[in-house]
Write a protein that holds these residues in place. Structure first.
Motif, short mmCIF file in Angstrom:
data_model
loop_
_atom_site.label_atom_id
_atom_site.label_comp_id
_atom_site.label_asym_id
_atom_site.label_seq_id
_atom_site.Cartn_x
_atom_site.Cartn_y
_atom_site.Cartn_z
N GLU A 83 0.86 -1.19 0.00
CA GLU A 83 0.00 0.00 0.00
C GLU A 83 0.89 1.23 0.00
OE1 GLU A 83 -4.04 -1.01 2.34
OE2 GLU A 83 -2.23 -1.01 3.60
N VAL A 84 0.53 2.23 -0.80
CA VAL A 84 1.32 3.45 -0.89
C VAL A 84 0.41 4.67 -0.94
CG1 VAL A 84 3.15 2.25 -2.18
CG2 VAL A 84 1.40 3.52 -3.42
N ILE A 85 0.99 5.82 -0.67
CA ILE A 85 0.31 7.10 -0.83
C ILE A 85 0.66 7.63 -2.22
CG2 ILE A 85 0.13 9.47 0.02
CD1 ILE A 85 0.93 8.36 2.80
N VAL A 86 -0.35 7.96 -3.01
CA VAL A 86 -0.13 8.47 -4.37
C VAL A 86 -0.45 9.95 -4.38
CG1 VAL A 86 -0.67 8.22 -6.82
CG2 VAL A 86 -0.82 6.24 -5.30
N VAL A 87 0.46 10.77 -4.89
CA VAL A 87 0.30 12.22 -4.91
C VAL A 87 0.46 12.73 -6.33
CG1 VAL A 87 1.14 14.42 -4.00
CG2 VAL A 87 1.26 12.35 -2.59
N GLY A 88 -0.59 13.32 -6.88
CA GLY A 88 -0.53 13.89 -8.22
C GLY A 88 -0.42 15.40 -8.17
N ILE A 89 0.51 15.94 -8.95
CA ILE A 89 0.70 17.40 -9.01
C ILE A 89 0.05 17.92 -10.29
CG2 ILE A 89 2.37 19.29 -9.02
CD1 ILE A 89 4.41 17.33 -7.83
N ASN A 90 -0.89 18.81 -10.14
CA ASN A 90 -1.57 19.39 -11.30
C ASN A 90 -0.62 20.33 -12.04
OD1 ASN A 90 -3.23 20.65 -13.14
ND2 ASN A 90 -4.96 20.85 -11.75
N GLN A 91 -0.37 20.07 -13.32
CA GLN A 91 0.52 20.90 -14.13
C GLN A 91 -0.14 21.34 -15.44
OE1 GLN A 91 3.93 17.80 -13.52
NE2 GLN A 91 4.96 19.75 -13.95
N VAL A 92 -1.47 21.32 -15.47
CA VAL A 92 -2.17 21.54 -16.73
C VAL A 92 -1.82 22.87 -17.38
CG1 VAL A 92 -4.24 22.47 -15.60
CG2 VAL A 92 -4.43 21.36 -17.85
N ASP A 93 -1.58 23.91 -16.57
CA ASP A 93 -1.27 25.23 -17.13
C ASP A 93 0.19 25.63 -16.96
OD1 ASP A 93 -3.96 25.76 -17.90
OD2 ASP A 93 -4.45 26.27 -15.83
N THR A 94 1.00 24.77 -16.34
CA THR A 94 2.37 25.17 -15.99
C THR A 94 3.42 24.17 -16.48
OG1 THR A 94 2.18 24.03 -13.85
CG2 THR A 94 1.58 26.37 -13.91
N ARG A 95 3.01 23.23 -17.28
CA ARG A 95 3.89 22.12 -17.65
C ARG A 95 5.18 22.59 -18.31
NH1 ARG A 95 4.09 17.67 -21.71
NH2 ARG A 95 4.18 15.71 -20.53
N ASP A 96 5.08 23.48 -19.26
CA ASP A 96 6.27 23.94 -19.98
C ASP A 96 7.20 24.72 -19.07
OD1 ASP A 96 5.45 22.77 -22.33
OD2 ASP A 96 4.50 24.58 -23.12
N SER A 97 6.65 25.59 -18.24
CA SER A 97 7.50 26.38 -17.34
C SER A 97 8.09 25.51 -16.22
CB SER A 97 6.72 27.55 -16.74
OG SER A 97 5.58 27.09 -16.04
N ASP A 98 7.31 24.54 -15.74
CA ASP A 98 7.80 23.66 -14.68
C ASP A 98 9.01 22.85 -15.13
OD1 ASP A 98 5.82 24.44 -12.92
OD2 ASP A 98 4.55 22.68 -13.27
N THR A 99 9.06 22.50 -16.40
CA THR A 99 10.12 21.62 -16.90
C THR A 99 11.20 22.40 -17.66
OG1 THR A 99 8.80 21.17 -18.89
CG2 THR A 99 8.56 19.64 -17.06
N TYR A 100 11.23 23.70 -17.51
CA TYR A 100 12.14 24.57 -18.28
C TYR A 100 13.59 24.33 -17.86
CZ TYR A 100 14.13 28.77 -20.39
OH TYR A 100 14.90 29.64 -21.12
N TYR A 101 14.48 24.22 -18.86
CA TYR A 101 15.91 24.10 -18.58
C TYR A 101 16.70 25.05 -19.48
CZ TYR A 101 15.59 20.83 -22.56
OH TYR A 101 15.34 20.25 -23.78
N ASP A 102 17.91 25.36 -19.05
CA ASP A 102 18.77 26.32 -19.73
C ASP A 102 19.24 25.78 -21.07
OD1 ASP A 102 20.48 28.85 -19.50
OD2 ASP A 102 22.01 27.31 -19.85
#
Length: 382
Positions: A83-102
């Motif tokens: 048994e585990v705790i599952v945590v989902g992070i909503n990124q529907v409007d922030t996906r590109d900025s959340d994953t931004y790299y140099d």
């Protein structure tokens, strides 16, 4: 094939309805905003007040949470995973900025660096404080987020021990960096990588060479798994990869199967008893779980010990079973069998007789215990 896929998906989603799913918000200083979370707690979370649980963080939680949570609830219900705790992070409007790299260093910067720190410095401590978590943490991502989660491997110790990478959209130099880190890690790391024959071509062109490189890594701390799903697309592979990843990463937790019995227990150079001890020790070390040994696992090991005529191991198993299930006749049965086969019939007879006073369990009945004792009495004239 499609009807089977949707039937399995419907079944998994229906299990989400019976688990405890809730919606939370976390205020982030790093992101300077509030983030929405979906959290599924194990079914018996409220009643098992002393138990702690591993955590699975699902990136792209707006669409990945439900298939992950559904599979987790289904597999844990049948004891195919803890048994585990599952945590989902909503990124529907922030996906590109959340994953931004140099563009030069190819490492997270600006919003990407902020999101990286949000998970490590804010989300995980918040979860640890609010819920009964333990040390095992896994992360799931798809294309952009599957690439992003690899950055957590670049730190030592890594934040996550399990990684489910679904058709990653790899940053430049990620292949080299990832292979180097997996080769050098001193932590136990589980890494699952998936693509498909109909996946996006430019992604497959980097994923396949990455797989070839990781397969060459020689590191006992790395458990690596790879799938290339025939006929699946960039999106449909997700539904096939999630259950496969769960099966692979949590395989040590599963009950001993017929295949494991035939191909592992019966072919061991060492004792099946030691195998059982190592299995549950590993589960405790990896997943922070100290559950009682399954009765069927003890029985499987008992059969293997009998096949191998390992009566010393059988006696050890009997002592162990007494501790694990003291009110049942399980321990007495294996102790009596070890005494009987080791040339101590009187001791075996008394142990079978004493088992009559204990609770029946599995195939062990009072009649069986009396029959065993009576047979020894008849054979030796006691």
């Amino acid at each position: 094939m499609k009807s089977l896929f949707f039937s399995v998906l419907f079944l998994c989603l229906s299990f989400v309805c019976t688990a405890q799913t809730q919606y939370e918000e976390i205020s982030s200083i790093k992101l300077d905003e509030t983030r929405q979370l979906k959290i599924q707690l194990p079914r018996n979370y409220e009643s098992n007040v002393e138990k702690t649980y591993p955590v699975i963080v699902v990136l792209d939680g707006d669409y990945l949470f439900e298939p992950v949570a559904g599979n987790v609830d289904y597999y844990s219900y049948w004891e195919e995973m803890p048994e585990v705790i599952v945590v989902g992070i909503n990124q529907v409007d922030t996906r590109d900025s959340d994953t931004y790299y140099d563009d030069v260093s190819y490492l997270p910067v600006d919003e990407g660096a902020a999101f990286f720190e949000f998970i490590g410095l804010e989300l995980m401590p918040w979860l640890d404080e609010k819920y009964r978590t333990n040390q095992f943490r896994m992360v799931v991502g798809h294309d952009l987020t599957a690439n992003f989660m690899n950055y957590y491997l670049m730190k030592s110790p890594a934040l996550f021990q399990g990684y489910v990478s679904l058709s990653p959209d790899l940053a430049p130099e990620m292949e080299t960096r990832l292979v180097a880190r997996l080769g050098a890690t001193e932590q136990k790391i589980f890494y699952y990588l998936a693509t498909a024959t109909e996946d996006i071509r430019v992604l497959r062109e980097t994923i396949e060479p990455l797989n070839s490189q990781i397969k060459l890594v020689s590191n006992s701390n790395l458990k690596y798994y790879y799938d290339n799903f025939e006929g699946a697309t960039h999106y449909s592979l997700v539904g096939r990869a999630i259950p496969k990843a769960i099966e692979e990463i949590f395989s040590i937790y599963r009950p001993i199967s017929k295949k494991e019995y035939k191909e592992v227990l019966l072919k061991l150079d060492g004792s099946p008893y030691d195998y059982l001890i190592d299995k549950y020790t590993t589960v405790k070390q990896l997943f922070g779980l100290d559950d009682a040994m399954r009765v069927n696992d003890i029985i499987a090991v008992g059969k293997a010990l009998e096949k191998k005529s390992n009566w010393e191991g059988m006696e050890q198993l009997g002592q162990l079973a007494r501790k694990q299930y003291p009110d049942t006749m399980l321990g007495n049965y294996y102790l009596a069998l070890s005494f009987e086969k080791s040339g101590e019939p009187k001791k075996a007879m008394r142990t079978y007789q004493n088992a009559y006073l204990l609770e029946e369990i599995s195939f062990l009945t009072k009649d069986l215990m009396l029959d065993k004792a009576d047979q020894i009495k008849a054979d030796f004239g006691y």
